[in-house]
Motif scaffolding. Structure first.
Motif, PDB file in Angstrom:
ATOM      1  N   VAL A 121       7.302  47.119  22.221  1.00 37.44           N
ATOM      2  CA  VAL A 121       6.413  47.215  23.026  1.00 37.44           C
ATOM      3  C   VAL A 121       7.394  47.144  25.140  1.00 37.44           C
ATOM      4  CG1 VAL A 121       4.378  46.081  24.073  1.00 37.44           C
ATOM      5  CG2 VAL A 121       4.513  46.491  21.791  1.00 37.44           C
ATOM      6  N   GLY A 122       6.926  48.112  25.626  1.00 39.05           N
ATOM      7  CA  GLY A 122       7.280  47.781  27.057  1.00 39.05           C
ATOM      8  C   GLY A 122       6.489  47.871  28.053  1.00 39.05           C
ATOM      9  N   LYS A 123       6.571  47.251  28.900  1.00 39.90           N
ATOM     10  CA  LYS A 123       5.240  46.567  30.001  1.00 39.90           C
ATOM     11  C   LYS A 123       6.281  48.146  31.098  1.00 39.90           C
ATOM     12  CE  LYS A 123       4.989  42.308  28.960  1.00 39.90           C
ATOM     13  NZ  LYS A 123       5.413  40.479  28.867  1.00 39.90           N
ATOM     14  N   GLN A 124       4.578  47.982  31.592  1.00 35.94           N
ATOM     15  CA  GLN A 124       5.767  48.563  33.107  1.00 35.94           C
ATOM     16  C   GLN A 124       4.370  48.500  34.452  1.00 35.94           C
ATOM     17  OE1 GLN A 124       2.445  52.110  32.782  1.00 35.94           O
ATOM     18  NE2 GLN A 124       3.290  53.434  35.031  1.00 35.94           N
ATOM     19  N   TYR A 125       5.443  48.126  35.085  1.00 32.34           N
ATOM     20  CA  TYR A 125       4.646  46.877  36.737  1.00 32.34           C
ATOM     21  C   TYR A 125       3.946  47.855  36.934  1.00 32.34           C
ATOM     22  CZ  TYR A 125       5.886  45.235  40.958  1.00 32.34           C
ATOM     23  OH  TYR A 125       5.598  43.977  41.752  1.00 32.34           O
ATOM     24  N   TYR A 126       3.092  47.245  37.815  1.00 36.48           N
ATOM     25  CA  TYR A 126       1.913  48.164  38.507  1.00 36.48           C
ATOM     26  C   TYR A 126       2.416  47.445  39.640  1.00 36.48           C
ATOM     27  CZ  TYR A 126      -0.876  50.989  35.906  1.00 36.48           C
ATOM     28  OH  TYR A 126      -1.029  51.774  34.779  1.00 36.48           O
ATOM     29  N   GLY A 127       2.617  46.144  40.280  1.00 39.29           N
ATOM     30  CA  GLY A 127       2.072  45.362  41.304  1.00 39.29           C
ATOM     31  C   GLY A 127       2.218  43.987  41.419  1.00 39.29           C
ATOM     32  N   GLN A 128       1.457  43.901  42.952  1.00 33.38           N
ATOM     33  CA  GLN A 128       0.698  42.742  43.299  1.00 33.38           C
ATOM     34  C   GLN A 128       0.201  42.485  44.089  1.00 33.38           C
ATOM     35  OE1 GLN A 128       4.465  40.063  44.307  1.00 33.38           O
ATOM     36  NE2 GLN A 128       5.092  40.922  45.858  1.00 33.38           N
ATOM     37  N   GLY A 129      -0.820  42.306  44.498  1.00 32.95           N
ATOM     38  CA  GLY A 129      -1.567  42.018  45.325  1.00 32.95           C
ATOM     39  C   GLY A 129      -2.556  42.748  45.012  1.00 32.95           C
ATOM     40  N   MET A 171      -2.878  45.148  28.807  1.00 34.29           N
ATOM     41  CA  MET A 171      -2.817  44.724  30.887  1.00 34.29           C
ATOM     42  C   MET A 171      -3.353  42.922  30.445  1.00 34.29           C
ATOM     43  SD  MET A 171      -5.920  46.344  32.613  1.00 34.29           S
ATOM     44  CE  MET A 171      -7.219  46.511  30.400  1.00 34.29           C
ATOM     45  N   GLY A 172      -2.364  42.910  31.850  1.00 32.32           N
ATOM     46  CA  GLY A 172      -2.159  41.295  32.310  1.00 32.32           C
ATOM     47  C   GLY A 172      -1.352  41.143  33.208  1.00 32.32           C
ATOM     48  N   TRP A 173      -1.519  39.637  33.859  1.00 34.94           N
ATOM     49  CA  TRP A 173      -1.549  39.532  35.135  1.00 34.94           C
ATOM     50  C   TRP A 173       0.292  38.125  34.539  1.00 34.94           C
ATOM     51  CZ3 TRP A 173      -2.073  40.785  40.124  1.00 34.94           C
ATOM     52  CH2 TRP A 173      -3.011  41.568  40.489  1.00 34.94           C
ATOM     53  N   GLU A 174       0.625  38.509  35.125  1.00 31.48           N
ATOM     54  CA  GLU A 174       2.206  38.168  34.992  1.00 31.48           C
ATOM     55  C   GLU A 174       2.337  36.442  36.104  1.00 31.48           C
ATOM     56  OE1 GLU A 174       5.208  39.415  32.346  1.00 31.48           O
ATOM     57  OE2 GLU A 174       3.880  39.837  31.342  1.00 31.48           O
ATOM     58  N   LYS A 175       2.538  35.868  35.453  1.00 31.61           N
ATOM     59  CA  LYS A 175       3.485  34.109  36.834  1.00 31.61           C
ATOM     60  C   LYS A 175       4.796  34.806  36.244  1.00 31.61           C
ATOM     61  CE  LYS A 175       1.389  31.282  39.414  1.00 31.61           C
ATOM     62  NZ  LYS A 175       0.303  30.744  39.893  1.00 31.61           N
ATOM     63  N   LEU A 211       1.333  46.486  32.960  1.00 33.02           N
ATOM     64  CA  LEU A 211       0.623  47.232  31.153  1.00 33.02           C
ATOM     65  C   LEU A 211       1.296  47.121  30.364  1.00 33.02           C
ATOM     66  CD1 LEU A 211      -2.117  47.983  30.473  1.00 33.02           C
ATOM     67  CD2 LEU A 211      -1.099  50.413  31.594  1.00 33.02           C
ATOM     68  N   SER A 212       1.560  46.660  29.326  1.00 36.00           N
ATOM     69  CA  SER A 212       1.876  46.860  27.914  1.00 36.00           C
ATOM     70  C   SER A 212       1.878  48.135  27.166  1.00 36.00           C
ATOM     71  CB  SER A 212       1.467  45.513  27.017  1.00 36.00           C
ATOM     72  OG  SER A 212       2.070  44.324  28.167  1.00 36.00           O
ATOM     73  N   LYS A 213       2.923  49.194  26.595  1.00 34.33           N
ATOM     74  CA  LYS A 213       2.283  49.604  26.139  1.00 34.33           C
ATOM     75  C   LYS A 213       3.607  50.083  24.872  1.00 34.33           C
ATOM     76  CE  LYS A 213       0.999  53.036  29.879  1.00 34.33           C
ATOM     77  NZ  LYS A 213       1.153  54.389  30.320  1.00 34.33           N
ATOM     78  N   LYS A 214       3.143  50.952  24.011  1.00 33.12           N
ATOM     79  CA  LYS A 214       4.159  50.876  23.073  1.00 33.12           C
ATOM     80  C   LYS A 214       4.830  51.889  23.158  1.00 33.12           C
ATOM     81  CE  LYS A 214       3.283  49.805  18.219  1.00 33.12           C
ATOM     82  NZ  LYS A 214       2.407  49.371  16.866  1.00 33.12           N
TER      83      LYS A 214
END
Length: 90
Positions: free
Chosen positions: A23-31, A1-5, A14-17
């Motif tokens: 490892v792939g990243k799932q975009y959750y959004g911003q704000g 899990m993490g915030w990226e700039k 959110l990183s998932k195996k």
């Protein structure tokens, strides 16, 4: 899990195996909605950790009740030794 700039903006991923091991990243959004999801996932993780610790405590208490002592050290958190009642064992 993490915030990226990225490019001066902050996004929540959110990183998932994946099944193939990558490892792939799932975009959750911003704000605000991403912030709410981040807090919800952090709480879910903390709740799961607390449940795991409670299960370990109950397991240890059950073993002690059955006559086993648990001895922990830094190298191994799972060493189990039989309770010694003062009588020699053969």
């Amino acid at each position: 899990m993490g915030w990226e700039k990225r490019r001066g903006r902050t996004y929540f991923y959110l990183s998932k195996k994946l099944p193939d091991g990558r490892v792939g990243k799932q975009y959750y959004g911003q704000g605000l909605l991403a912030e709410i999801d981040s807090i919800r996932l952090d709480k879910l993780h903390a709740d799961r950790l607390m449940l795991k610790q409670l299960k370990a405590r109950f397991f240890a208490a059950d073993l002690r009740k059955r006559g086993w002592n648990l001895r922990f050290d830094d190298r191994s958190m799972s060493q189990v030794r039989p309770h010694c009642s003062g009588e020699p064992t053969s």
